[in-house]
Design an enzyme around this catalytic site. Sequence first.
Site, PDB file in Angstrom:
ATOM      1  N   GLU A  12       0.811  -1.221   0.000  1.00  0.00           N
ATOM      2  CA  GLU A  12       0.000   0.000   0.000  1.00  0.00           C
ATOM      3  C   GLU A  12       0.844   1.271   0.000  1.00  0.00           C
ATOM      4  O   GLU A  12       0.479   2.279  -0.605  1.00  0.00           O
ATOM      5  CB  GLU A  12      -0.957   0.007   1.199  1.00  0.00           C
ATOM      6  N   HIS A  41     -11.676  -5.472   9.609  1.00  0.00           N
ATOM      7  CA  HIS A  41     -12.269  -5.223   8.292  1.00  0.00           C
ATOM      8  C   HIS A  41     -13.617  -4.516   8.387  1.00  0.00           C
ATOM      9  O   HIS A  41     -14.428  -4.605   7.469  1.00  0.00           O
ATOM     10  CB  HIS A  41     -12.455  -6.533   7.525  1.00  0.00           C
TER      11      HIS A  41
END
Lengths: 323, 342
Positions: free
Chosen positions: A60, A129
Amino acid sequence: MPELTYRDALNEALREEMERDENVFILGEDVGFYQGSYKVSRGLLSEFGAERVKDTPIAEEVIIGSAIGAAMGGLRPVAELMTVNFSLLAMDQIINHAAKIHYMFNGQIKVPLVIRTPQGSGKQLGAQHSQQFETYFVHCPGLIVIAPATPADAKGLLKTAIRDDNPIVFLENQNLYGMKGEVPGHDFTLPIGKATVFKEGQDVTLIAYSNSLYIAQQAASELNKKGISAEIIDLRTLQPLDMETILASVEKTHRVVIVSEAWKTGNIAAEIAMRIQEAGFDLLDAPIQRVTAKDVPMPYNKHLEQAALPHAADVVDTVMAMA
Amino acid sequence: MKLETQLTTTELLNLYQKMLLIREFEEKAAQMYTQGKISGFTHLYIGQEAVAVGAISAILDHDYVITAYREHGQALAKGCDPKEIMAELFGKATGVSGGRGGSMHLCDIEHRFMGGFAIVAGQLPLAVGLGLSITYKKENDVVLCLFGDGAVNEGAFHESLNLAKLWDLPVIFLCENNQYAMGTAVSRATSLTNIAQHACSYEIPSHRVNGMDVLAVRETVEHAVRYARAGHGPSLIEALTYRYRGHSMADPLKYRAAQEEEIWQERDPIPNLAQKLIEQNITTQQAMDQIQQEVTQILESAVAFAEESPEPPLDSLMTRIYEPFSNQNPAPPPKKSLLNPQ
Ligand SMILES: Cc1ncc(C[n+]2csc(CCOP(=O)(O)OP(=O)(O)O)c2C)c(N)n1
Ligand SMILES: [Mg+2]
């Protein structure tokens, strides 16, 4: 007007902008061969080729960093972070680089970058999540933060974002990708920094964005049965906030409830409430209220998860309890 | 030892002049810092001059340089105006970054000096992106990305090398191994102390070069530049060097052995080059003296310029945080094809 899902509206925005400007390209994990983990980039690889639809490693920091660098070099990258939870690994690039470069170098360099990423909870995905991070992003000057709730807004705002010369965090919602709505055709754009009155009303203003818009909508219809007319504002852009639209509504209803699926502490509801108070304290007939998620890491268990999230019933109760 | 080089006398003297300019610029900056004219973190480049000068002499004006916070010397080597750099250190409106950046954030887009960045290894992912913009537009520039030995231990280093190779981008990763990251010696922080060897993990060619030898650095970087321009992708170069001063102006340098410092002092790239140029009759003492005079003059006028320059106006504080929003402008017209130019 054609009906499209939120997902396909985003897809259409990407396609149209990529057709319009060859400097626009997308990159991210599984955006190409896999067609996007939420299928937002479906079909784009075969249409535009691997030069412009770039699969990346799971990295990322360099996904966002290289997108910033590409923007510095004159391109218009649209980077996808698979979900907002992973944005934390790119946070240094977002906060210390994307948001700083323009100012710190005295306007010499532009960073026309869009970071698309879904947030959202309620799908039993567990603590790592099921998060919303708009608070982290809106805190940082130099970033624009957009969070569309409808397919039309998703398209219009993504197109504008891609044309904009600033770094933009574009927060989608994993719970909305399948939602259908009417979406205007080619070259439909919406302005950054403009909220919309989603539903007009007289008695109370419900301020919402992204998925919380639908919590507010459900609450409004229940309030209606109780004879209370709620106005709903969909913020659409979270940074900068459209205080004009908010204050115009407060002037009419004199009561405000802010609805957000993010954690309570530091929630942007606090910022909005403060700004209303600064600019329009006298407009208020009651203290501003907020309905948010609870301050807890999200549990997996369905009942516990639902108990951690805000619901229309909470909004109704909150409104009913207001003087 | 004989100077083995194809360079002309003028080119050699240019390299010497640049190194001397950097050395004396830094000494001047230290002096100005002590006088309170310069504040904040100020990291001097003294000792490492051969790296920036050698490397940047091997690229073209149009190539990008992107780097860390110890970057005054690199900006000078890239051709940025010493006046504007000094003014930036003074925080003045005439500085390269308008007084908004300071010592660690010099940027001069005209010279394709894309910035000093103060988050260790933060500039490496940006370099990858600049490299991508070059291949995307089918241009032939390269990116020279400089960083310290400390950056090698950051994830960003590894992510960047991997992606740069995966996409074969024209980026030259140049690690200035000055033996320390603040007070931490490389061997105390990096398991594989031969930094060049880290490139093996990414199938990237690498070179270890004497960073106290401007010609050696130049030659090594030239090689990597040719490789990048030919479309073969990135390289990693490790230049072994030493900073003669503390990490920043605030560092009293208590962690290095005097003996070690002496060894590196003997390798000082500036007097060593001067000596060779004279001994081998490449130039005269008179020419060297003239260079010294020029440098002194450049720095005097840089300081005078910085002193006299105005502060940025207070009402500029909240400006240029954002570019005007696109919806405040008419929609941009379609761009003509960059990918398939006619
Ligand atoms: C991510 C990050 N961690 C820590 C610091 C504090 N810091 C600034 S410079 C530095 C040492 C870096 O050493 P090196 O990369 O070898 O560069 P040098 O200073 O030797 O040029 C540290 C730890 C920082 N700026 N950024
Ligand atoms: Mg070091």
